[in-house]
Each structure stands twice: as C-alpha cells, then as structure tokens.
Design an enzyme around this catalytic site. Sequence first.
Site, short mmCIF file in Angstrom:
data_model
loop_
_atom_site.label_atom_id
_atom_site.label_comp_id
_atom_site.label_asym_id
_atom_site.label_seq_id
_atom_site.Cartn_x
_atom_site.Cartn_y
_atom_site.Cartn_z
N LYS A 166 -2.36 12.44 8.72
CA LYS A 166 -2.62 11.08 8.22
C LYS A 166 -3.59 10.37 9.16
CE LYS A 166 -0.06 6.96 6.63
NZ LYS A 166 1.27 6.31 6.49
N SER B 114 2.34 4.36 1.74
CA SER B 114 0.97 4.44 2.20
C SER B 114 0.48 5.87 2.44
CB SER B 114 0.82 3.64 3.50
OG SER B 114 1.55 4.26 4.54
N SER C 163 6.87 4.49 3.21
CA SER C 163 5.56 5.15 3.09
C SER C 163 5.57 6.68 3.19
CB SER C 163 4.59 4.60 4.14
OG SER C 163 4.18 3.32 3.78
#
Lengths: 95, 493
Positions: free
Chosen positions: B79, B159, B183
């Site tokens: 990420k 997210s 998330s």
Amino acid sequence: MSVDIDTVKRVAKLARIALDADRAKTMQGELNTILGFVEQLNEVDIEGVEPMTSVVDMAMKKRKDVVNDGDKAEDIVANAPAVEENFFMVSKVIE
Amino acid sequence: MTELTSLTISQATKKLKAKEFTALELTDAYLSATEKANEVLNAYVVQSDDKAREMATASDARLAKGEGGALEGIPLGIKDLFATKDIHTQACSHILDNFKPRYESTVTQNLWDDGAVMLGKLNMDEFAMGSSNETSFYGPVTNPWRNKGSNQALVPGGSSGGSATAVAAHLCAGATATDTGGSIRQPAAFTGTVGIKPTYGRCSRWGIVAFASSLDQAGPITRDVRDAAIMLKSMASVDEKDTTSVDMPIGDYEGAIGNSVKGMKIGIPKEYRRDGMPEEIETLWQQGIDWFRDAGAEIVDISLPHTVYALPAYYIVAPAEASSNLARYDGVRYGLRIDGNDITDTYERTRAEGFGDEVRRRILIGTYVLSSGYYDAYYLRAQKVRTLIKRDFENAFNDGIDMILTPSTPSAAFAIGDEEMAADPVKMFLNDVFTVTVNMAGLPGISVPAGLDKGGLPLGLQLIGKPFAEEELFQAAYVIEQAAGGFVADKWW
C-alpha cells in the site's frame, strides 16, 4: 451546533488551507452535515467516565536518553522542494 | 506461466522450495499479468519491476542453498502508505509529489527480511481517508467483481482498495494494508478476500504515513486465511521506533488453523442488526451462526449498547488526530510547494492545492473540534464515549464470550461514482459502521468471504477477538472459510 461562513473561514485559516468563497460555501454545508451527524453523542451519559488516552492497557514506554541517530542532513532535505547547502529554503519571513 | 499467479502464498512457498519454478519466474508472471490488467483496474500506482527482479534473483540464490525466510520469493504489493526506501511513497496524495523516503517502514522491512519481493506500490484513498478508493489522486480502483450480466465498474472499497483489487485479481500473492476505521476489512469483504486488522500495537506504525495515530494499524489482505496468518506473523513485531508497539510474543497463527472451535463462545451483538440492512446480509450472518453451531461452538446473544455511537465518535477522534498529523505538509520539507506572496500564503496555497476534497474536509472538522471553546463539547466527549465503547466489549469478554461474529459491511460493493455517496459524506461513512467499533476499542478483527449476494458479489463476515487473540481469530476464520469455500472473480479484464 452549526457553523456559519465566518467560522468556516476562521477554521480554514487555522488549518492553513486557502478557501475561496465558493469552496467555503460548499464546505460550510458539508461540515454542518458532519456536525449534525456527530450531534447524537450528546445523548450519551458520560458522567464520571474517563476519556480514553490509550487503547491498549500498558504503561507508556520510554526510550533511553541517548543519541542513537543523526548526521543525516542530506537525507532530511533530500525531498524538499527548495534546498541550499542542506537548508530548507523559504521566502523571507522577517523584514 | 499465467498459472503461477493462481497460487496462494503457502502453495507457492512449497513449490519454490521444491524448485518447481524459480522466484524470478513467479515474479515475472505477476509483472506480466499486471502490465495489462493495471490499465483497467488501476490497482498499482507504481510498479517497481527492476527492484522486484533484483529481489527475486536474490531469493533464488538463497533458495538454491536451501536457505530462505518464511516468505522467500513471494511477490507482494505494498500500500502506498508504507515508506519504501527510494521508491514512490505518497499516500496517493498530490501533496507528497515525488516523495521518495530515505528509509523503510518497519513492517515492509520485516517482510523483506523474510524474503518477500516487492512488486510495487498500491493505490488507496488519499491519506487512507475514504471507503471506496475514489479519493486517490491517482484515480479510482476498479473491483474485479461485477454484478452478473453487468459491465458497470464497482469500487473495491477503501481505503486499501488497490491492495484488495490486486489480491483478488491475482496481481500479487498478498498485499499490505492499513485499517483506521475499516480500511482492511471493508475492501476485503467487497473483493472476496481475507483481511485482518490486528490488535492495536501488534504491528509497528513506524514508517507508515500517519492518519489517526490512536487508530491506525497495519495488516495483510490475502486470498485465504492461511496466507493472512503467514503474512501477519512476518509483519508483526515490537519496535523501539514505535512506543505503542507491544512487547508480546507473536502467536503461532498458522498453527492455530484447523484447531476445533468446539466449546468456544461466540457472541452475536443485537446492535449490529440495522434497519434497512439488505436481507442477504441478515441471511449470511445467520448462515455464519449455523456454521459455528455445527462446528460445536456455543452461540450467545449479547449486547454492545454503545455500538451506534462508535461512528460519530470516530468522526471526531480521527479527523482531530488527522488535522494534527497532516500539519506537517507545509510545502517546505517535502512534496508539493505552491509559492505565495509570503510564507503563510505559501502554506495555504500548497495545502489547498495539494489535499483533495475529502482530506481538506477532515482537516477542517478536526481543526474545528480541537479549537478553543469546542474541545470539551466534541473531542473530550468523543474520547469518553470511546471508553464506553471499549467497556462494552470488555463486559462481553468478561462474561465469558470468546469472540464476536458480525457482518463485515452493511452492503456489497457499489458503483464507482455512486451519486448518493458522493453527495452525502455521512452516507459514505456508514460503510464502516460494523468495522469502526473495533478500531475504537483497539481490538483485532478479521473479515472472511462468506458468500455471494444475488448479483454475484462477495460478502464478508467479521470476527472480533479479545486483545492479542489473533490466533483464535485465525482458528475461527478458517471454520467460515471451510464452510463457505473460496471466491474468485471471473476474469474479464
């Protein structure tokens, strides 16, 4: 509680985010929607309740007071938009 | 070679050790799969092909000598929130333009130390603020799942939307992710993947771009429960550089898989039954209850009375912490600078231009609730409510409940550009209604794919554990996985 346009502008100033008149107006509506949503917390009886300071039940760890890092000026300024001789460059701040 | 990308981490590890293929072949298979797929799915914001091949080659050298760590030669996506040395790290924000850290996050370093290979950086909501991956400066991510007979592009959740899509579409073997209000678990539920947010403090936050420091935790998104156990074991550590990381032994997560849940007490909180919740979610939840009852667990109805207040309290605490954490982006030390008439004007223009709508909104909310005269009414009250939310869970666990079963999300994936969500920030917040309580209480939670809705979209069930009871979560999550089977999206991209 709802915020007026002057409050929105004042908060934007505190947060150092430029807001033009249009954006301030949109933001006012959005902030009021969110503040309306969080209003329901007023229903909760919080009498005598301690505010949370740490989610995990442990004593704050403290590191030893020793120098364990340093001499990295070049690394620190490596990503800055403007640098001179390992100093961050900004526009003049004092007359 | 495309077949190699269908292997789970545990399968690929065995085959690498047996020398059925090399780590370089495995990495190349992912790089070539991603090259085409990414144009459609937009899961990666940066591919680090050269670095990946270099790391895979080093893994092959270790494997040839019969050496290698737990993730030797396994290609992972990272990420964009994790600092990766000399490689693009921008939290998918414009304000961090061109930022290439001179250091590595502890979590990613742990993975590299175990032999993993980095394929690139994954798309996400800007600064992890969002539930659909639509707030990214790099554009939305597309979910590999679509409704049956439809071409409409759906969100992968957020997210960690890039992480979820990359795992579900087999563009990496597993991915790192982070979870502040849901998330990891919400995108995992939307994409038919497994995602675990461990107990607060289990993974070091050092080198992870901060959003809300008292809530942020790293965890993996993977294709199955076993892979999640393998990855979390590698990611977790105590770290001198993060004083909130805990000095506790890391469990034998993989070893717990397959252990019986007989006699385990599973709590079913009545407050998670929401008005207007699709019947399919209700049915899925009941299905999960039946699976556990069949496996010999005891099902107990419980009450977590402050559940409904978790989301509003979160939307005070998280923006407050974010407004403080994001104060560092000033156009001086890194990233974007928009020059103004004086230094204040430079700050204001840089931050107006550099932050997207959602981030600006949250910074302003956070600044407001912390400002003089409002602190007690908002922030202090929210932190007291947070104590009550945590106490609800403690009471349930003290009453003998071992873990709690809930749906992961109140709906399946929705369309990119959903007008109702875009028009009302609170409607988007509601995606996290079942996951956010867990962050507020610092507990571990795992989302496991449990079924499909009538359109053929994946739905997840969430298990919430006691602090540091990740082993039990893997043990119970496997029961769901065994009963539900795996879910793989039909390839159309």
